[in-house]
Write a protein that holds these residues in place. Structure first.
Motif: not given
Length: 283
Positions: A27, A31, A101, A105, A122, A161, A204-205
């Motif tokens: 996360t 990312q 994640s 994301r 999400s 999320t 997304l998670v």
């Protein structure tokens, strides 16, 4: 408009250091659009090995990290409310210490917030032993009207999320102390206050589901919490009397049925936007 983002990540004594490491790395480090700030809330005392991992993550992170250490365990809702006050930016992303994640994301969610949404969730993928062991899929409603309609029966967002505006959360009183369903109550209050809502169907998670996930959704304690939530929603004027009765019968009954029935009912009644093929994999 490129807004800055704080990440809010609570940790408590039962979290595993290796899971926390994976959650933080996925996360923050991995990312494609990193958060600008991280708040780790240590909800009460934790084992030394977990405390050391938190300290190491904070010390080595390329992103500024503030660790909020609470003297005692106060529960998820109050811990998140405390963490929100420590966030440096108005846009805040939620993350749990045992989830993962996907790299895109925030690159997907942040433009939606920047375009005017107050909360963006999400889809998510449920996984078991490892991230490649996908056992289910939860896809939320994406049309704003569908989100609002869904919220009168079930939680319209996957809490791990979400990205939201702190000002909108705090304007309705934050999470509060409503264990097990503090997120659903918060979304209801935000929707009632006119928050602009959005979801993306794309998962997304990755959400970790351990043994006993469906067992924990049932029992008398969960029933009492469910009935308390439904009273609150009705007292707020968020649900009509007929919706209240429906929810008590359907959602309350769901808490009391055998675990095998609950597994099927969760997919068909509580999470109908979920993928049926993924549900079948839950055996």
């Amino acid at each position: 408009m490129h807004e800055r983002l704080s990440l809010l990540l609570p940790v408590w004594e039962r979290d595993r250091p290796d899971f926390l490491d994976a959650a933080f790395r996925s996360t923050v480090l991995d990312q494609t659009r990193r958060p600008d700030h991280v708040v780790i809330v240590r909800d009460g005392p934790v084992p030394a090995v977990l405390a050391d991992r938190i300290a190491d993550l904070a010390a080595t992170s390329p992103v500024a990290v503030d660790v909020v250490e609470l003297d005692r365990n106060v529960g998820l809702g109050p811990a998140l409310d405390i963490g929100l006050t420590a966030c440096r930016h108005d846009v805040v992303a939620r993350m749990d210490a045992d989830d993962i994640s996907l790299p895109q994301r925030f690159a997907v969610q942040m433009p939606i917030v920047e375009a005017g949404a107050d909360i963006v969730g999400s889809g998510l993928l449920e996984f078991g032993e490892g991230a490649d062991d996908v056992v289910g899929r939860r896809i939320p409603p994406t049309d704003p009207d569908d989100i609002r309609a869904r919220s009168r029966f079930a939680d319209p967002f996957n809490h791990p999320t979400v990205v939201y505006r702190r000002a909108c959360v705090q304007a309705v009183g934050g999470y509060g102390d409503f264990a097990l369903m503090e997120d659903y109550l918060l979304w209801a209050k935000m929707i009632a206050a006119g928050a602009q809502v959005a979801n993306v169907a794309e998962p997304l998670v990755l959400y970790r589901v351990g043994a006993g996930a469906y067992r924990r959704r049932g029992g008398l304690a969960q029933l009492r919490t469910e009935l308390g939530l439904q009273r609150r929603l009705h007292d707020l004027g968020f649900t009509t009397t007929s919706q209240y009765v429906r929810n008590v019968v359907v959602r309350g009954g769901y808490r009391l049925v055998p675990e095998g029935v609950r597994r099927v009912a969760y997919r068909r009644l509580v999470a109908p936007y979920g993928d049926r093929k993924g549900a079948a994999a839950q055996h």
